[in-house]
Each structure stands twice: as structure tokens, then as C-alpha cells.
Design a protein around this motif. Sequence first.
Motif, mmCIF file in Angstrom:
data_model
loop_
_atom_site.group_PDB
_atom_site.id
_atom_site.type_symbol
_atom_site.label_atom_id
_atom_site.label_comp_id
_atom_site.label_asym_id
_atom_site.label_seq_id
_atom_site.Cartn_x
_atom_site.Cartn_y
_atom_site.Cartn_z
ATOM 1 N N GLN A 235 -3.704 0.225 4.700
ATOM 2 C CA GLN A 235 -3.772 -0.820 3.754
ATOM 3 C C GLN A 235 -4.716 -2.146 3.613
ATOM 4 O OE1 GLN A 235 -0.263 -1.471 0.540
ATOM 5 N NE2 GLN A 235 -0.525 -3.350 1.598
ATOM 6 N N LYS B 20 -4.778 -6.734 -2.173
ATOM 7 C CA LYS B 20 -3.746 -6.527 -1.431
ATOM 8 C C LYS B 20 -2.378 -6.510 -2.243
ATOM 9 C CE LYS B 20 -5.379 -7.562 3.072
ATOM 10 N NZ LYS B 20 -5.181 -8.265 4.350
ATOM 11 N N PRO B 21 -1.435 -5.284 -2.373
ATOM 12 C CA PRO B 21 -0.239 -5.746 -3.079
ATOM 13 C C PRO B 21 0.615 -7.050 -2.948
ATOM 14 C CG PRO B 21 -0.607 -3.453 -2.229
ATOM 15 C CD PRO B 21 -1.447 -4.076 -1.707
ATOM 16 N N GLU C 118 2.434 4.193 -5.397
ATOM 17 C CA GLU C 118 3.688 4.354 -4.659
ATOM 18 C C GLU C 118 4.525 5.512 -5.387
ATOM 19 O OE1 GLU C 118 7.551 1.889 -3.683
ATOM 20 O OE2 GLU C 118 5.657 1.509 -2.224
ATOM 21 N N THR D 52 -6.704 0.850 -4.850
ATOM 22 C CA THR D 52 -5.434 0.881 -5.500
ATOM 23 C C THR D 52 -4.521 1.576 -4.572
ATOM 24 O OG1 THR D 52 -6.535 0.871 -7.906
ATOM 25 C CG2 THR D 52 -4.500 1.837 -7.564
ATOM 26 N N ARG D 53 -3.258 1.166 -4.593
ATOM 27 C CA ARG D 53 -1.926 1.599 -4.035
ATOM 28 C C ARG D 53 -1.302 2.245 -4.976
ATOM 29 N NH1 ARG D 53 1.965 -0.056 0.558
ATOM 30 N NH2 ARG D 53 3.900 0.994 0.117
ATOM 31 N N THR E 244 0.849 2.391 7.860
ATOM 32 C CA THR E 244 0.449 2.266 6.376
ATOM 33 C C THR E 244 -0.104 0.816 6.052
ATOM 34 O OG1 THR E 244 2.076 4.038 6.134
ATOM 35 C CG2 THR E 244 1.296 2.821 4.008
ATOM 36 N N GLU E 245 0.703 -0.131 6.629
ATOM 37 C CA GLU E 245 0.144 -1.496 6.348
ATOM 38 C C GLU E 245 -1.480 -1.529 6.847
ATOM 39 O OE1 GLU E 245 1.508 -5.848 6.942
ATOM 40 O OE2 GLU E 245 2.474 -4.652 7.961
ATOM 41 N N LEU F 253 -4.724 4.654 -1.937
ATOM 42 C CA LEU F 253 -3.797 4.770 -1.120
ATOM 43 C C LEU F 253 -2.529 5.273 -1.696
ATOM 44 C CD1 LEU F 253 -2.643 5.001 2.043
ATOM 45 C CD2 LEU F 253 -2.096 2.531 1.655
#
Length: 533
Positions: free
Chosen positions: A193, A286-287, A206, A203-204, A189-190, A175
Motif C-alpha cells: 500500500q 494513503k488511507p 476492502e 485506491t484501496r 499489505t501495508e 489494492l
Amino acid sequence: MLSSFTLGHDGERLSGVQDGGGSGWATVVVLHGAGNGSTERLTPVLAEFAGRGCGVLALDFSGHGESSGELRELSLRRRFEQAAAVIDARVPAAGSLVLVGFSMSGQTVADLVRHYGRRVSAIGLCAPAVYAAEAWDVPFGDGDGRFSEIIRTPDSWHEAPALNTLRAYEGRAVLAVPRHDAVIPAAVTEAVQDALAARSQFTRVEFPDAGHRLGVWFHDHPDDLREFADALLADGWTATRAWLAKQLPEGRTVATTRFLSGGWSSQMRGLTLDDGAELVLRSFVKPFFRHHAPGLLAREAAILTLLAGADGVPAPALLAVDATAELADHPSLLMSRLPGRVRVDEEDLVRRLDLLAGQLARIHAVVPEERPRTYQAWTSPERARVPAGAMWERAVDVIRREPPSYEGVFLHRDFHPGNVLFAGGRISGVVDWVETSWGPADLDVAHCSTALALLHGPEHGLAFRERYEAQGGRHLADGADHLYWRLLDALGYAPDAAKLAGPWRELGRSDLTPEMLGGRLEAYVGGLLERYA
């Protein structure tokens, strides 16, 4: 080298570009967003993947770029059909697919994942959007028609079928998002995710200074494009597999793995070894939970060690932990597999509720040599987001005070039916000890009561205190003090009680709609006020 092609489909001419790439690689299919998006703008993305030996493929959806047709006549359904037609015509039938979608094509990628299944080895979603089911077949129009009405309806995306598709996806998923997206709501977005983190190798990535149009950003920032491509083509579990191999008994290997239903904060996998032994691997993906994993997993490891010698509390045995992801790809904990299964159905409910109450009483009887951390409240008057209405305002006012004094006990802190295993008419396991704390017994009773109210009806949540006390539980507070603890927990579920019910639906409770859960929470809070205020 990219070469152009055209394809006739549904009375229109679709334009695209392709590079066959090296043998043995998947084809990376890159899909542009809405508005004035086109393949031409994504040429650097295609070149990046082609330069790594991948086949690449992209098309202009009708009404875009060099393709014919009118944008106003396009729809989400036609976007999917056009993408599938190009893939079927230009990629060998057995070829593996890597799907990259920008903005609106987040939805298209999800539609293609549902269509192609295991052929899709990886997906990259760049500032993605997902949409309500009723929007799928509606023409886009000129911005003032039915499609715009649907997507502008607040929270219309909540039950988007694309989220269910992404939640079930088990391949590689990246993402890519800007820090602040002026187009896609943060809640969307959440939700994407959370869906990807359920099962995928997630994997996120940013890009703090980017805007919504990541395709344009990648054009001007090749280092960020390389970071995205690196993440998408990586194997997200190589290090974890190596770490696991070192934790197993000498000579043993993992024969099979499977996802275990019911997890929300982490991915849970059941591992069967070649000798038939069964283990469980918890991984924080999750982040938010990955950030807090060092404390969470260190705490769970300590508690599992403590409970190894405790009577009456069936907990897993700790085998290994990498709380900081020093060796594994994600913060991870390996433990034994307990027998039994989670029960969230209605069968034999009264007996199971008594067993839950008795088990919680036994947990509260544990006397640790060293106290765990003091409990943390999961909401506050300032953070509580409740529906409008006098009852809700009154409920928030109840917790607008200093916490009542209490006699501290050993708390599970997340005790509810989703963290309890049943086998042969008994409780065979209590799992998920990452939130273990020291605090009032009322708080554990409150948390389980809220879950019971949502799962089985407000009356069961309201009555759980009496069951707990009848099973030998600790003396609980009276009146307003007990009400404080009950509402401190219940208000943490507002306004979206359905958000935390995803694992219950995975376990078969498809009847737990947002409307039902919202109604049950309101009735439960009203019942608490009537009983204890």
C-alpha cells in the motif's frame, strides 16, 4: 465470448482464454495465484471486464489448470516469462495493458510493470504477495526446499524489488484486500500500500467478510466484483483536475506536472502553468492520512495563512484547500512553489546544520494570535517496539513517566532536513506544516536530532542541541527532562528506522541501508543515555 488457446513456450504448453473485446479498450490480463489456482476459477472476473467492452486475457501457469509442466519446477521468474510470452503473442504490440494479479501474481504484476513500462495503464492487486530478490529464480519445489526457506524467513520481503517497481508506478492502481488475511502478513499489505500510494492513482478497496482467496470471493459476490472493476477502470484524478482548474488565475492552465521527491505521508506534485508560474499540489492518498486529512490540511491551511505575515520563516503561500475531498478525488491543498531543493547529502554539512538550527530558533520565536493544538506524542512505553537488550529497555523506562513541565512554544513538529529547502547558500523554504503544534522546544530539537543521526551519523544528532542554543534558540530542559523528549522521539523510529528513510533514498542516499540505519539509531540512543541519564 471467451475462446481457448494454447501457446508453446520453453518446452511446455500454456493454456489460456481470450476475448478480443471492443476497439479502443485496453486488454485486461488476469493472473491467478499459487497452489491450485487456475484460469477457470477466474471466469467471472474475465466476464465482468469483457462485459464492459475490454479485451480480456488469462493463462494457466505451467503446472496449473490445463497447462503442461510440473508446479514444483515453476518459479517467479518463469511465471513472469510465461505471462510475458502470452501477452506478446496475443496482444497487439502497442496495446494498452491492465494487469490484475491475485496473491502470488502480485509479484508477477510488478515484474510485468517493470517490463512493459508505460504500456501498463492500470493494475489491480488482490491480496498480493511480494518476495525477496533471491527467491525470484528458485523453483517452488514441494514446499520444503530453498524457495520455502526463503519466503518463510521473517521479513525477507522487506527489500523486495517489486516494492520499488510499485513505488515508481504512476498509473491507476487498486489494492483489493480482505479485512483479515490469514495468508499474507499485514506488514506486507501495508508495504505494498505504501509503495502504491507513492505515485500511482491509488485506491484501496476492502472487503470485510472476504478471505485471502478473493477470486473465489468474487465468484460468489458479483457486487463486490463490480466495485473492484469500477475502481480499476476509473480515472482517479478527474475530479481533482476539475477542482484545480477552478483555483487557477483566470485564463491560466496547467502545462506540465511532475512528482516531487521526498514525500512520505502524501503525494506531492509540481505544477507548471502555461505562463511559467509554479505551484505545488499536496494530496493525501494513503488511507490513514486520508482519514486524518480534514484536521491535517485545515491545520496546514491555517498555519500557512499565519506565516504569510511572519518574518524569518519562508513558508509557501496558501492558494486553495479541499480538506475533506468534497470536490477533489483526494483531500488536497494547493500552494505556491518555493525556490530551492532538499539537501540530504554530506557536502557542506556543518554550515547547513548551523542554518537548520538557526531556522528552528526563528520558528520557535513565532507568536501566534491563537495557539495551535497541543503536541501529540508519536510513541509511548506501551507502543514502543524496540530490539531486545538492556539498553533499549532502559531507554523505554526513561519515557515511562509523566511528561516534564515545559514552557510552550510554536512548534513545526516535523522539522528535519527533508522539509527544508536550500538555495544559494541559504534556507529558501520550510514546508509540511500539517503537524504544527504547541509544546516544548525540546521536542522539535529532538525530532531534527533523530533525523540528523540517521542521515549523517549519531554524532550530528547528539550535537544538534548545542547548535540550536548557539543560534539563539529557546532554553532547553536539563538532564533527565531533556532526555525524556529526545527518547520520546527516537523510540518512535524503532524497530524499523528504514521505513521512514524511503524519501531520503529517493533523493540519492542509497547508502542508507536498513543495517546502517538500525546501527545509527542504536548508537544515537546509547549516546543520549550516556550524556543525559
